[in-house]
Design a protein around this motif. Structure first.
Motif, PDB file in Angstrom:
ATOM      1  N   ALA A 272      -8.860   1.422  -3.664  1.00 43.66           N
ATOM      2  CA  ALA A 272      -9.343   2.079  -4.754  1.00 43.66           C
ATOM      3  C   ALA A 272      -9.207   3.896  -4.219  1.00 43.66           C
ATOM      4  O   ALA A 272      -9.131   4.868  -4.350  1.00 43.66           O
ATOM      5  CB  ALA A 272     -10.623   1.803  -3.768  1.00 43.66           C
ATOM      6  N   ASP A 273      -8.567   3.821  -2.671  1.00 46.39           N
ATOM      7  CA  ASP A 273      -7.991   4.693  -2.002  1.00 46.39           C
ATOM      8  C   ASP A 273      -7.196   5.341  -2.469  1.00 46.39           C
ATOM      9  O   ASP A 273      -6.687   6.467  -2.980  1.00 46.39           O
ATOM     10  CB  ASP A 273      -8.384   5.119   0.193  1.00 46.39           C
ATOM     11  N   ALA A 274      -6.275   4.966  -2.913  1.00 48.49           N
ATOM     12  CA  ALA A 274      -4.595   5.377  -3.692  1.00 48.49           C
ATOM     13  C   ALA A 274      -4.596   6.049  -4.650  1.00 48.49           C
ATOM     14  O   ALA A 274      -4.030   6.209  -4.690  1.00 48.49           O
ATOM     15  CB  ALA A 274      -3.869   4.425  -2.826  1.00 48.49           C
ATOM     16  N   LEU A 275      -5.666   4.823  -5.686  1.00 47.92           N
ATOM     17  CA  LEU A 275      -5.255   5.603  -7.472  1.00 47.92           C
ATOM     18  C   LEU A 275      -6.331   5.942  -8.029  1.00 47.92           C
ATOM     19  O   LEU A 275      -7.242   7.040  -8.293  1.00 47.92           O
ATOM     20  CB  LEU A 275      -5.437   3.624  -8.141  1.00 47.92           C
ATOM     21  N   VAL A 276      -7.663   5.232  -7.593  1.00 53.58           N
ATOM     22  CA  VAL A 276      -9.192   5.598  -7.793  1.00 53.58           C
ATOM     23  C   VAL A 276      -9.804   6.724  -7.941  1.00 53.58           C
ATOM     24  O   VAL A 276     -10.564   7.495  -8.174  1.00 53.58           O
ATOM     25  CB  VAL A 276     -10.502   4.141  -8.030  1.00 53.58           C
TER      26      VAL A 276
ATOM     27  N   ASP B  64      13.951  -6.476  -6.464  1.00 57.00           N
ATOM     28  CA  ASP B  64      13.606  -5.885  -5.335  1.00 57.00           C
ATOM     29  C   ASP B  64      12.959  -4.656  -5.186  1.00 57.00           C
ATOM     30  O   ASP B  64      11.746  -4.385  -4.369  1.00 57.00           O
ATOM     31  CB  ASP B  64      14.594  -6.222  -4.265  1.00 57.00           C
ATOM     32  N   LEU B  65      12.353  -4.107  -6.298  1.00 57.57           N
ATOM     33  CA  LEU B  65      11.364  -3.379  -6.340  1.00 57.57           C
ATOM     34  C   LEU B  65      10.555  -4.188  -6.938  1.00 57.57           C
ATOM     35  O   LEU B  65       9.677  -5.318  -7.743  1.00 57.57           O
ATOM     36  CB  LEU B  65      11.400  -2.327  -7.499  1.00 57.57           C
ATOM     37  N   GLU B  66       8.789  -3.319  -6.293  1.00 56.43           N
ATOM     38  CA  GLU B  66       7.940  -4.325  -6.675  1.00 56.43           C
ATOM     39  C   GLU B  66       6.930  -3.350  -7.364  1.00 56.43           C
ATOM     40  O   GLU B  66       5.827  -4.314  -7.752  1.00 56.43           O
ATOM     41  CB  GLU B  66       7.316  -4.534  -5.539  1.00 56.43           C
ATOM     42  N   TYR B  67       6.525  -2.682  -7.296  1.00 59.03           N
ATOM     43  CA  TYR B  67       5.867  -1.626  -7.470  1.00 59.03           C
ATOM     44  C   TYR B  67       5.892  -0.781  -8.931  1.00 59.03           C
ATOM     45  O   TYR B  67       7.002   0.305  -8.245  1.00 59.03           O
ATOM     46  CB  TYR B  67       4.844  -1.373  -7.297  1.00 59.03           C
ATOM     47  N   GLU B  68       5.334  -0.377 -10.065  1.00 62.00           N
ATOM     48  CA  GLU B  68       6.211   0.716 -11.147  1.00 62.00           C
ATOM     49  C   GLU B  68       4.578   1.096 -11.512  1.00 62.00           C
ATOM     50  O   GLU B  68       3.507   0.194 -12.026  1.00 62.00           O
ATOM     51  CB  GLU B  68       6.985  -0.097 -12.037  1.00 62.00           C
TER      52      GLU B  68
ATOM     53  N   ALA C  59       1.138  -1.163  -0.152  1.00 59.63           N
ATOM     54  CA  ALA C  59      -0.009   0.115   0.277  1.00 59.63           C
ATOM     55  C   ALA C  59       0.851   1.795   0.006  1.00 59.63           C
ATOM     56  O   ALA C  59       0.675   2.272  -0.368  1.00 59.63           O
ATOM     57  CB  ALA C  59      -1.012   0.035   1.179  1.00 59.63           C
ATOM     58  N   GLU C  60       1.563   1.265   0.782  1.00 61.37           N
ATOM     59  CA  GLU C  60       2.512   2.476   0.742  1.00 61.37           C
ATOM     60  C   GLU C  60       3.763   2.292  -0.235  1.00 61.37           C
ATOM     61  O   GLU C  60       3.466   4.192  -0.831  1.00 61.37           O
ATOM     62  CB  GLU C  60       3.518   2.009   2.374  1.00 61.37           C
ATOM     63  N   LYS C  61       4.157   1.383  -1.108  1.00 63.38           N
ATOM     64  CA  LYS C  61       4.337   1.581  -2.136  1.00 63.38           C
ATOM     65  C   LYS C  61       4.176   2.246  -3.799  1.00 63.38           C
ATOM     66  O   LYS C  61       4.020   3.127  -4.243  1.00 63.38           O
ATOM     67  CB  LYS C  61       4.981   0.565  -2.919  1.00 63.38           C
ATOM     68  N   VAL C  62       1.893   1.304  -3.273  1.00 66.30           N
ATOM     69  CA  VAL C  62       1.416   2.055  -4.147  1.00 66.30           C
ATOM     70  C   VAL C  62       1.328   4.187  -4.060  1.00 66.30           C
ATOM     71  O   VAL C  62       1.187   4.943  -5.430  1.00 66.30           O
ATOM     72  CB  VAL C  62       0.046   0.842  -3.983  1.00 66.30           C
ATOM     73  N   ARG C  63       0.872   4.519  -3.243  1.00 65.56           N
ATOM     74  CA  ARG C  63       0.861   5.555  -2.607  1.00 65.56           C
ATOM     75  C   ARG C  63       1.523   6.121  -2.775  1.00 65.56           C
ATOM     76  O   ARG C  63       1.392   7.307  -3.684  1.00 65.56           O
ATOM     77  CB  ARG C  63       0.631   5.532  -0.958  1.00 65.56           C
ATOM     78  N   TYR C  64       3.366   6.450  -2.827  1.00 63.80           N
ATOM     79  CA  TYR C  64       4.448   6.848  -2.854  1.00 63.80           C
ATOM     80  C   TYR C  64       4.160   6.358  -4.796  1.00 63.80           C
ATOM     81  O   TYR C  64       5.229   7.862  -5.448  1.00 63.80           O
ATOM     82  CB  TYR C  64       5.132   5.983  -2.584  1.00 63.80           C
ATOM     83  N   VAL C  65       4.288   5.900  -5.427  1.00 62.47           N
ATOM     84  CA  VAL C  65       4.498   5.205  -6.740  1.00 62.47           C
ATOM     85  C   VAL C  65       3.574   6.438  -7.822  1.00 62.47           C
ATOM     86  O   VAL C  65       4.283   7.321  -8.421  1.00 62.47           O
ATOM     87  CB  VAL C  65       4.496   4.572  -7.500  1.00 62.47           C
ATOM     88  N   ALA C  66       2.670   6.658  -7.246  1.00 65.31           N
ATOM     89  CA  ALA C  66       1.041   7.028  -8.034  1.00 65.31           C
ATOM     90  C   ALA C  66       1.613   8.631  -7.267  1.00 65.31           C
ATOM     91  O   ALA C  66       1.092   9.636  -8.769  1.00 65.31           O
ATOM     92  CB  ALA C  66       0.101   7.103  -6.994  1.00 65.31           C
ATOM     93  N   SER C  67       2.292   9.119  -5.415  1.00 62.49           N
ATOM     94  CA  SER C  67       2.507  10.361  -5.494  1.00 62.49           C
ATOM     95  C   SER C  67       3.246  10.756  -6.630  1.00 62.49           C
ATOM     96  O   SER C  67       3.916  12.253  -7.276  1.00 62.49           O
ATOM     97  CB  SER C  67       3.065  11.312  -4.658  1.00 62.49           C
TER      98      SER C  67
END
Length: 247
Positions: A207-211, A231-235, A167-175
Motif C-alpha cells: 500500500a505505502d510503497a506502491l499503491v 541473490d536478487l529478490e525483487y524486480e 520493504a527497502e528493496k521494493v521502495r528502491y525498485v519503485a524509485s
C-alpha cells in the motif's frame, strides 16, 4: 539522458550492453506489445518475432523491447555469457552495434514449472500511428544499483529477506521505475501496466510503497518468479502500451 535510435523510430535510455533502461516511441509511432500464448525458446522466438514484425511491414530495427523467461537465476559470469549470446541476433538485425543496445528487457526465472531453456514471453516493436498518445516500455530492474561492482557489492539489503529488507528493496525498485519514466517525461499516471517479479511476500509494503505512489493505478501483475541473478529478490517493469495482442 535519452538517445534516439532513428532506425527503430524510438528513443531509449542508455544503460549496459545487454539492454537499455527503457524505450519510448517517437512522434508518429506507437509501441505494440505481443505476448506469446506459450513460451518460445530463444532461437525459435527470434525467428517468430522477425516473421511477425516483417509481416507488419516493419524493419527488424523496430524491435524495441522483450520479456524473457529463464530456467534459473544466473551467476554474475553466467549472466554475462548469456547476454553475449543474446545480443548476437540483435547485431545481425542492425539493432546492437557492438557497444550500445537500445532494446529494453526483462528476464526473470519462474519459481514453479520454469522453461527448460531461456525463452520469450513477450516482445514489443514500433509501428506508425496517427495517434498523439505516447507509448513506452521501461526495462525490468531488480534491487541492484548501477555500477561496475559485483552484484553482491551493489545490491540493496544484500541477502536480507526480512520484512524490512524486502520493504527497502521494493521502495528502491519503485524509485528506479520512476526515475526511468522521468527520463521520458512520464510518471505512474501515464503507465497502463505494472509487473512485479518476486517469490517473497511484499503485502506489508504494497500500500505505502506502491499503491500510494500510483504504481498500481492499473492494478499490479505479480509473476511468481525470481530476478535473473542469484541473490536478487525483487524486480519490476512497467509500460504505457495501448495496442497489445497474444499470439
Amino acid at each position: 539522458m535519452t538517445s534516439d535510435f532513428a532506425a527503430g523510430n524510438y528513443r531509449f535510455i542508455p544503460a549496459v550492453f545487454q539492454y537499455s533502461g527503457g524505450v519510448a516511441a517517437n512522434p508518429g509511432y506507437e509501441i505494440e506489445r505481443v505476448r506469446f500464448d506459450k513460451w518460445v525458446p530463444l532461437a525459435e522466438g527470434f525467428a517468430q518475432i522477425a516473421k511477425y514484425i516483417q509481416a507488419a511491414g516493419r524493419p527488424l530495427t523496430s524491435f524495441c523491447a522483450c520479456e524473457l523467461r529463464s530456467p534459473a537465476a544466473f551467476t554474475d559470469e553466467g549472466f554475462r555469457n548469456f547476454n553475449l549470446h543474446y545480443v548476437k541476433t540483435l547485431a545481425e538485425w542492425g539493432v546492437y552495434d557492438g557497444k550500445t543496445n537500445p532494446v529494453a528487457r526483462s528476464n526473470v526465472c519462474p519459481e514453479i514449472d520454469p522453461p527448460a531453456e531461456p525463452s520469450f514471453y513477450a516482445f514489443s516493436f514500433t509501428r506508425p500511428s496517427q495517434s498523439t498518445t505516447p507509448s513506452f516500455v521501461i526495462a525490468g530492474s531488480g534491487e541492484s544499483q548501477e555500477g561496475n561492482a559485483s552484484y553482491a557489492e551493489r545490491t540493496v539489503r544484500y541477502r536480507d529477506i526480512s520484512p524490512e529488507g524486502i520493504a527497502e528493496k521494493v521502495r528502491y525498485v519503485a524509485s528506479v521505475m520512476e526515475r526511468r519514466m522521468g527520463e521520458f517525461g512520464f510518471g505512474w499516471k501515464d503507465a497502463t501496466a505494472t509487473q512485479t517479479y518476486t517469490i517473497h511476500d511484499f503485502h506489508h509494503v504494497f500500500a505505502d510503497a506502491l499503491v500510494r505512489r500510483g504504481a498500481a493505478r492499473s492494478g499490479l501483475t505479480w509473476h511468481f518468479a525470481r530476478p535473473p541473478v542469484i541473490d536478487l529478490e525483487y524486480e519490476m517493469d512497467c509500460r504505457r502500451v495501448l495496442r497489445e495482442v497474444v499470439i
